[in-house]
Design a protein around this motif. Structure first.
Motif, PDB file in Angstrom:
ATOM      1  N   GLU A  46       0.899  -1.263   0.111  1.00  0.00           N
ATOM      2  CA  GLU A  46      -0.038   0.083   0.072  1.00  0.00           C
ATOM      3  C   GLU A  46       0.827   1.411  -0.038  1.00  0.00           C
ATOM      4  O   GLU A  46       2.064   1.104   0.314  1.00  0.00           O
TER       5      GLU A  46
ATOM      6  N   THR B 273       1.526  -4.390   4.666  1.00  0.00           N
ATOM      7  CA  THR B 273       0.471  -4.804   5.798  1.00  0.00           C
ATOM      8  C   THR B 273       0.040  -6.250   5.703  1.00  0.00           C
ATOM      9  O   THR B 273      -0.057  -7.078   4.765  1.00  0.00           O
TER      10      THR B 273
ATOM     11  N   LYS C 241      -3.489  -8.058   6.898  1.00  0.00           N
ATOM     12  CA  LYS C 241      -4.628  -7.748   7.217  1.00  0.00           C
ATOM     13  C   LYS C 241      -4.798  -6.238   7.810  1.00  0.00           C
ATOM     14  O   LYS C 241      -5.308  -6.199   8.740  1.00  0.00           O
ATOM     15  N   LYS C 242      -4.479  -5.335   6.935  1.00  0.00           N
ATOM     16  CA  LYS C 242      -4.535  -3.829   7.190  1.00  0.00           C
ATOM     17  C   LYS C 242      -4.054  -3.384   8.452  1.00  0.00           C
ATOM     18  O   LYS C 242      -3.906  -2.183   8.575  1.00  0.00           O
TER      19      LYS C 242
END
Length: 121
Positions: A36, A45, A47-48
């Motif tokens: 990202e 990342t 899982k965010k």
């Protein structure tokens, strides 16, 4: 995982450290993280949850490990960027040969950082 086209510009505009940054990108993506763009830099990342970030400076390029302060640093290679940075630590590099030589160690540190994020530490 695959490269994110939104992040490509960061690598294409890099004049200094371009080869080193691309090599770090390849190593990080091989660890299965999602690429990202955050804070104008490539951020990876799980899982965010932020795990690592790639960035270049005047005298070195670095892989910033977001929760590096809680990793066991057996090789004593994690650097606190400034005294005000609490949790993050950097793996610093001054040349591509150094990154190539340390590839397995870099991957190991990334894998441990992923484990820390998965555990919610």
């Amino acid at each position: 995982m695959s490269m994110n086209p939104k992040v490509d510009f960061y690598f294409s505009k890099a004049k200094k450290w371009s080869e080193e940054l691309e090599n770090l990108r390849t190593i990080v993506l091989a660890c299965g993280l999602t690429e990202e763009l955050k804070w104008g830099c490539p951020c990876y990342t799980h899982k965010k949850n932020n795990v690592v970030l790639i960035h270049g400076f005047k005298n070195y390029c670095a892989l910033l490990v977001m929760k590096g302060a809680i990793l066991k640093d057996a090789k004593k290679i994690l650097v606190q960027q400034t005294e005000n940075v609490q949790a993050a630590r950097q793996l610093r590099f001054t040349g591509n040969a150094e990154i190539i030589k340390m590839k397995s160690v870099i991957k190991l540190y990334i894998e441990v950082a992923i484990t820390v994020v998965k555990a919610g530490v």
